[in-house]
Each structure stands twice: as structure tokens, then as C-alpha cells.
Write an enzyme that holds these catalytic residues in place. Structure first.
Site, PDB file in Angstrom:
ATOM      1  N   THR A 118       0.817  -1.211   0.000  1.00 24.98           N
ATOM      2  CA  THR A 118       0.000   0.000   0.000  1.00 24.98           C
ATOM      3  C   THR A 118       0.847   1.255   0.000  1.00 24.98           C
ATOM      4  O   THR A 118       0.505   2.257  -0.618  1.00 24.98           O
ATOM      5  CB  THR A 118      -0.916  -0.010   1.243  1.00 24.98           C
ATOM      6  OG1 THR A 118      -1.692  -1.199   1.211  1.00 24.98           O
ATOM      7  CG2 THR A 118      -1.848   1.181   1.251  1.00 24.98           C
ATOM      8  N   THR A 195       1.779  -4.067   4.439  1.00 28.58           N
ATOM      9  CA  THR A 195       1.661  -4.293   5.882  1.00 28.58           C
ATOM     10  C   THR A 195       1.173  -5.699   6.230  1.00 28.58           C
ATOM     11  O   THR A 195       1.440  -6.180   7.329  1.00 28.58           O
ATOM     12  CB  THR A 195       0.701  -3.267   6.531  1.00 28.58           C
ATOM     13  OG1 THR A 195      -0.575  -3.375   5.889  1.00 28.58           O
ATOM     14  CG2 THR A 195       1.228  -1.864   6.398  1.00 28.58           C
ATOM     15  N   ASP A 196       0.475  -6.368   5.313  1.00 28.23           N
ATOM     16  CA  ASP A 196      -0.140  -7.660   5.653  1.00 28.23           C
ATOM     17  C   ASP A 196       0.850  -8.646   6.264  1.00 28.23           C
ATOM     18  O   ASP A 196       0.545  -9.317   7.244  1.00 28.23           O
ATOM     19  CB  ASP A 196      -0.778  -8.296   4.409  1.00 28.23           C
ATOM     20  CG  ASP A 196      -2.232  -7.875   4.239  1.00 28.23           C
ATOM     21  OD1 ASP A 196      -2.581  -6.785   4.724  1.00 28.23           O
ATOM     22  OD2 ASP A 196      -3.013  -8.631   3.622  1.00 28.23           O
ATOM     23  N   LYS A 274       0.798  -7.298  13.210  1.00 26.93           N
ATOM     24  CA  LYS A 274      -0.293  -6.459  12.690  1.00 26.93           C
ATOM     25  C   LYS A 274      -1.560  -6.887  13.424  1.00 26.93           C
ATOM     26  O   LYS A 274      -2.098  -7.962  13.168  1.00 26.93           O
ATOM     27  CB  LYS A 274      -0.445  -6.654  11.184  1.00 26.93           C
ATOM     28  CG  LYS A 274      -1.503  -5.715  10.580  1.00 26.93           C
ATOM     29  CD  LYS A 274      -1.588  -5.802   9.060  1.00 26.93           C
ATOM     30  CE  LYS A 274      -2.601  -4.788   8.538  1.00 26.93           C
ATOM     31  NZ  LYS A 274      -2.709  -4.786   7.075  1.00 26.93           N
TER      32      LYS A 274
END
Lengths: 457, 457
Positions: A118, A195-196, A274
């Protein structure tokens, strides 16, 4: 007014005012006056709008048709600093302490490696969704404040959403980071990443790159860089600030500490997760405080650092340990009521070399799985135990179930997170041949995957 | 002095002082004077010690050989209330509000169903570990304060550590709870349960028992009931207080709200998770505030309750919906980098009827799994998506990956936790035959497994 008209108008405005992207400007429209930094537009951006980064760190799109005037200003804008007045840095050592303040940042050099995600994505106006497209250079260019922190050399390594990142990619990234560090040119390396699975990659780099001379900081964004509400710029500014100022090397993840645009937390690469699908402050340190907080251009180091395993920056590039290989055949099985214990047999039959069982509580599974576990261990698969609780540590000596599992040959991994345990097992199996070396390494603290004094953030 | 000597001495002391277990007493030893409630000893307890529950809620063991005198006192001891003076009940409605205060508790009747776990466990002094042994009656007897809250009928349903609890057990527990409620004799049902999978069972009861006339409260302990530091008594007192006083019915989990012995949180059965391996406050509400806090004998309901799906107590026992069946053949797969996508094929070939994929971030998996997912859906397996982030919601329309997954037939479950999603799928598949009914039910809010306004505790 058509898009072409807007283009002509913009050219004209830029020419007459003498502004270029990255300049601090005042834009007058029919409705308002905006003060900010001009951000470059990209292929997929809405062509009717000029993007301006405001003083509060947010980007806005200004309708070109409505612009009356653009005026360049020489004043250097501090756009992203909005530090909460009532925020207390409990447990942190002030960045004023000379121990933390490594360098005169004006002469710092950073390598910025882009892997996708992202943070290097833009809204696709055709679908309304987000797609990976921005390069490291575009990212660097779109955040003019970075220039004031360090000289940054951007390079694209991968363009993958992080759900597609595989252990092979970790090897590519680790090797590239090692190359950059080996050049001796950089005071730190920034890795922009989706970020996943950023916490899996940060764990991977923590094991693959040891005795690091400089900090390696992973950074991502929960909202794409061209969105007004993007967290990309502040995260990147925080990552670069930490990478230039930290006295300590190691692998870190830099992301928002709260939902406000004020403080960036730098988490230890093996101790971060996360924990929210969408919030800016999705990343949380597990069982420890964040290693460092960055605000207002300064860094503060957690008082806990003395209990952790960190080393200071050094110049002995040749002492850096680079072991970038990972073994794919490791599984993470989350135990649950009704769990199909034959899944363990499946792993055995499919040639998996290790299984991380994410057990319940202190590290338990149903006694119904005992025979499958016993068989797997007997046939030479490593069976490690972590906890799906996330926080806290496994303890297999407290209950009958735990003692039985120990007797079956299950190896508990204390308070290593499941994600880090998976990555570490993949790394161990690619780097050690002997069973005893794998077990010894898996149960030895390498990169703070084990912490003794547990503090919940 | 031998153990037999101690037994004789204890008999003598009990006889001369006229005390019995459950009495408030003053015990003088050679070293100190203790004020507390006499707790029964059990088979596995250390036979040299008498267990006394102190005013602060902790149990101590007193060496029988050192006891000089035991004196019964008539004063009723309040042993467990130690409410933090500076604690603020932000976001909660005061228990003083007549809306919350259901009944005169002196006339309340509760059913206490024991299923096993630490709460009904004792230290095994032979091994130093903990073993399941305490019955519901012993548990009830060991906490004399319960008498003052309600008349409690204890019954043993199961004696299993909760890692061994299976969907079949949920059916047994649900049926027993329904029987107790159907009798019309009880103002609430307490289910004591091991903590490892208590949140799975609370979700199961939330779907199996709908339109409940009275509250059903699950309760556990992180430390066994005969340990000085046990949280069992305060948790049970909190559960019973809530069960007698709550105006609302439903399924809840009552556990420590903080590490202090002061406040008990009552979490919504579908929105709770064990988030720490060992802390007393291990259970946390996910995406919502705890439904209620209990302290000082009073209950407070979260202001959020109006946004949630709750009903008030009622007397129409015949309107209670009891659907206690669960389908075992459902799997929960946690996706990770290097995930073996053939695990999905394995589920298909093993006759699994649904898979919950615990994806990354907003609900993603690697594109490498697309063909297996496509095949599974085509062959009639339901593939549902949750997030391993734990907090937040899935959203498959934001990124390419999500849209691709939707096109493959993956069904996102919004902010249902992975654990609740698994349980709900097991319940749906046992209770609905038609595909469309399964999908409709899985995507419809039944017991607050979907919440719109998300608040992070």
C-alpha cells in the site's frame, strides 16, 4: 472545463509562478487558500486535481479548474509534526540523551528499497480500489520532507502486495539489504513493504542479517500514498529519522503509534504483529514496549532496551552475518476444538520438515492429537509449540497436557510469536543440518524473539 | 509432628472451637494471627496445611503444627472486594441505574454447571502441576461468599481441560444449560470452564441457545482454586453477581478485567478472546468494550449496549431456541508466507464442509492459493474469510487480491473473530441443509458476532 483544459491551465500556472513539485506553495482557489507542499501526480491519479500536502500532514486534492493563483514560498514547511501536547513518554529515555542521538542527520545517507504494498500504491480511479504502482523514487519524491532528514537513494526490489511475499522473497530482500550495507555508503536501510506480512518479513530479516552495522527499518502504510488520509509520509519520515539517529542497529518496523498523526513507533523486528485490519496504529509490540518512539524529529528509546539484545552501530561491515536462505516446508497449524489431527499426518506425508502448532493457552492441544504428534516426531519432523493467545509465553510443565506434550517431543518456544516462530524455523532448517543444531538454535535467543521481562504495551 | 499428628490436632481444634469449613475465623499461630474464611481441604491438598481465605481475597496455607488457637467469629467477612480507588468506569452506565439492577439477589437461584478446567483444579503435590479434580459442589463450598449472592445448585457436567473440549461437548453443555433454564427454577446459569477454549464454547452457546430468558455466564480461572493467588473466587463471585443482577440475558464470559483483584469484566460470548497465556486479565473483548463490569457487588453496563443485539430477561421459557448440534468437519486455516495451498485440497479430500481462512490484513491470501480455493468452492465447500489481525474487519473490495477472492466465491465475515467464525460455521452446517441458508445465516448477525461501531478496548 475538460481534463485537457486543466492540463493547459496547470502548465500555465506552473510556468508563471515558477513552482515545481516539492515546492512549498500557497494556492488560492475560488473557495479557499491552502498552504502546503506540491506533490507529484502519477499516471493513475485523478487528472483534475493537484495534490497538496497540508501542514497537518494530510494530502488534499485541489480542483485545477478552481485554482486562481499559485505562489511559491521560501519558508520551509514542517508538515507532519502534530505532537500531542498531553502525551507522556512513559518508560522511554529522552532522545535528548546523547546516547541515542547518533549523527548529524544532514550528512546521513539512507538506502530506500521498495518491495510493493500500500505504501507504494495508488488509488485506481477506474475501480475505486488500490493497486501497487508507485516506485521507490516516486515515493521519495512525493515526500519532500525526506530531503531534510537524509540523502536517500531509492531502488525498487519487488512490486508485490505482501500477501504474495514468500520465503524466496525474504532471501531477495535480505541479500539486497546486505549488498547496500556492504557498500559502506549507508547509515541505514529503509524497506518499504506491504503491511499484511511485514511482521513476517521483519522477523525473516532479523534472523538472516545479524550483527548489523546499521539499522534496517521496514515501513508500510495502511492507506495508499496518494490518499488524503495516507499514513505513508509520516511513517516514512519516522523510519528515516530513526534510521539516521538510532545509536542501535537491528531490524525494526516503523508505523504509527496511535491513530493521531504524531508519534511513530519503531518495533523490534521479531516482536511485532499487525493487530488491526485498518487502523494506522495496527502494528503492536508483543510482550515488550516499542523499542523507540519518534516524534518531532527526535527519537526516544524504551527503557527496556537494556533487558534486550541489541548492539550499537559499528563500521565492521565484514562482521555482518548474512544467512539469507529459508526452507519453505514448514507449516503453522492453529489448533482449535474439532481440529482435524490428521492435518499433522498430511504435513508429514507432504514432506514438511517442521510444524509450528499454535496451541491454546500455555501451549496445549487436545489429547486426541497425541498419536499424530508422536508419530511426526518419531519420523523426524520438528514439532514446536507457540500460543494463539499472542501475549505471554508457553509453559508445558504446569498441566498434565503440557507435560504429556513434552514427553512426546514437542519443543515449546517460550514467548516467540507464532509468526516469528514460523519464520525462524524456516530459517533454521535452511541453515542447520544437524537436528541438535536446529533445536539448539530454535531455543536460543537470537534477535529478541525470547524476552524475559514481559511488559504489555 | 507427622501428618497423622496434624490430622488429630486439627480434629481436636475443630471440636474445641466449634468451627466448620466456611466459617469466618481468627487463627493464631506461633508466628502471626490470621483473619479469614476456612476453606475445605481436598484429597490432593497438602495435608500439613489448613487453607484460609484472607480479607484481600487470597488464600494462604497455615501449617497445622503451628496453630495455637482457632476462634470462630460471627462477623461476615467481605474477602474479595479491593476496588481500585482511582479506577474510572469510562463508557459505562452506573449499576445504580434501575435499568440494570434486576433483582433482589437474596432470593436468586443459580445453576452452577462444572465442565472442568483450572477453576475446578487443584495442585497435585506429587508432581507440582495442576490437575482437574474439584467438583462444582466443592467449588461452591470453597467460596462461602457465593451464599450471600444466590442459592446455587452445583452439578458436574464434564471434567475436561478445555483443550480437550470438542464440538460434541458443546452440544452436551448447551443441552444441559437449556434443561436448567427450562425448569424455570433459575435466574441464571453459570458454566465453569477451562480458559484455553472458553471463548470457543461461549460462542457455541451463543448460537445454540438463542432468545435466552436468563443470562448464561461462563467463568474460569487462570490459577487453580486452591492456590493462594487464585482468581477463581473473584471470577465466580463476579459471574454470579452479573447473572443475578443483569437485566439482559445472553451468553457471557466473566473474568478479571485487570490484573488487580477488583473488577470483573463480562464479555459478550461471541466477541471475546483469550489474549494472554497466564495473566488474570487474559480475556479481552474484541472490537467492543466489555458488556459489563462488576465491582463492589454492583454491575455496570457498557454504553455500547444500545448498539448491540441484546434482549431483556423474560419468563417465556418456551420461546427459547435450542439448537445444540455442531458439525465437526470445519477447518480453520491460518494463512502465512510459504503456506502450503494444498492444505485446502486436503480439506476437500477429507470431506470438510467449510474452511475458515484466517487471512492477512483485510482478508488476503497469496494468489498462489487461488486455484485451490476456486476448486474447493466449485466442489461445494464453503470458504469463509476472517483476519489474523484479530481486531478490525475483513474488506475484500479494497485491493485486487480481495476482489479476486470475492470472484472466486470466498465469503468475508466482516469482524467476526476467527474462533467465533469457526464455531458459527460448525453450527450453521449442522442446522441448515440448503447452501443459501448457510450463506445467509453466516452473513447475518445472530449474537453480536458482527458489530458495526467498532471500539477498541
Amino acid at each position: 472545463m475538460t481534463v485537457d483544459d486543466n492540463y493547459s491551465k496547470l502548465d500555465e500556472l506552473f510556468k508563471t509562478s515558477g513552482v515545481k513539485f516539492g515546492d512549498s506553495v500557497i494556492i488560492e482557489t475560488q473557495d479557499a487558500t491552502h498552504l502546503g507542499i506540491l506533490i507529484p501526480r502519477y499516471e493513475y491519479a485523478d487528472k483534475n486535481h493537484l495534490v497538496l500536502k497540508l501542514k497537518n500532514g494530510y494530502n488534499i486534492g485541489i480542483n485545477v479548474g478552481k485554482i486562481k493563483n499559485i505562489k511559491k514560498i521560501t519558508e520551509k514547511l514542517e508538515t507532519t509534526i502534530n505532537h500531542g501536547t498531553d502525551y507522556k513518554f512513559g518508560g522511554f529515555i529522552s532522545g535528548q540523551d546523547p546516547v541515542q542521538d547518533f549523527s548529524n542527520t544532514l550528512s546521513s545517507h539512507l538506502s530506500l528499497l521498495s518491495t510493493g504494498g500500500t505504501i507504494s500504491s495508488k488509488i485506481d480511479y477506474r475501480t475505486g480500489g488500490v493497486m501497487a504502482a508507485l516506485t521507490a523514487k516516486e515515493l521519495n519524491d512525493s515526500i519532500p520532507e525526506l530531503e531534510r532528514i537524509a540523502n536517500i537513494d531509492p531502488e525498487v526490489v519487488l512490486t508485490e502486495y505482501s500477501e504474495n511475499i514468500k520465503p524466496e522473497h525474504w532471501s531477495v530482500i535480505a541479500t539486497k539489504v546486505a549488498d547496500k550495507i556492504s557498500s559502506g555508503k549507508y547509515d541505514g536501510v529503509i524497506v518499504s513493504h506491504g503491511t499484511d506480512t511485514m511482521h513476517y518479513t521483519s522477523a525473516a530479516l532479523s534472523f538472516a542479517l545479524q550483527n548489523l552495522p546499521v539499522p534496517v527499518v521496514l515501513v508500510g502504510a495502511q492507506r495508499s500514498s496518494d490518499r488524503p488520509s495516507s499514513d505513508a509520509s509520516l511513517n516514512l519520515i519516522g523510519a528515516c529519522t530513526f534510521a539516521t539517529k538510532s545509536k542501535f542497529s537491528g531490524v525494526f518496523v516503523a508505523m504509527h503509534y496511535t491513530v493521531s498523526d504524531d508519534i511513530i513507533a519503531c518495533h523490534i523486528g521479531t516482536r511485532v504483529r499487525k493487530n488491526h485490519t485498518s487502523r494506522r496504529d495496527a502494528f503492536r509490540s508483543i510482550d515488550v514496549l516499542p523499542f523507540s518512539l519518534v516524534h518531532n524529529g527526535q527519537i526516544e528509546i524504551s527503557r527496556q532496551y537494556a533487558d534486550l539484545k541489541f548492539q550499537e552501530r559499528h563500521n565492521n561491515v565484514e562482521n555482518m552475518i548474512v544467512k539469507p536462505k529459508f526452507e519453505n516446508k514448514v507449516s503453522l497449524l492453529k489448533f482449535h476444538p474439532g481440529f482435524d489431527c490428521r492435518m499433522i499426518d498430511y504435513c508429514l506425508e507432504s514432506g514438511h520438515k517442521a510444524i509450528i502448532i499454535e496451541g491454546t493457552g500455555l501451549g496445549h492441544v487436545s489429547k486426541e492429537c497425541f498419536s499424530q504428534i508422536k508419530n511426526a516426531v518419531k519420523r523426524g519432523i520438528f514439532v514446536f509449540m507457540t500460543s494463539q493467545c499472542i501475549w505471554g509465553r508457553t509453559a508445558l510443565t504446569v498441566y498434565d497436557t503440557g507435560r504429556d506434550l513434552l514427553n512426546l517431543g514437542v519443543i515449546p518456544l517460550f514467548n516467540t510469536t507464532s509468526e516469528t516462530a514460523l519464520v525462524k524455523a524456516m530459517w533454521c532448517l535452511a541453515n542447520f543440518k544437524e537436528e541438535k543444531d536446529v533445536i539448539k538454535t530454535m531455543t536460543t535467543n537470537i534477535a529478541n524473539e525470547f524476552t524475559n521481562r514481559i511488559i504489555v504495551d
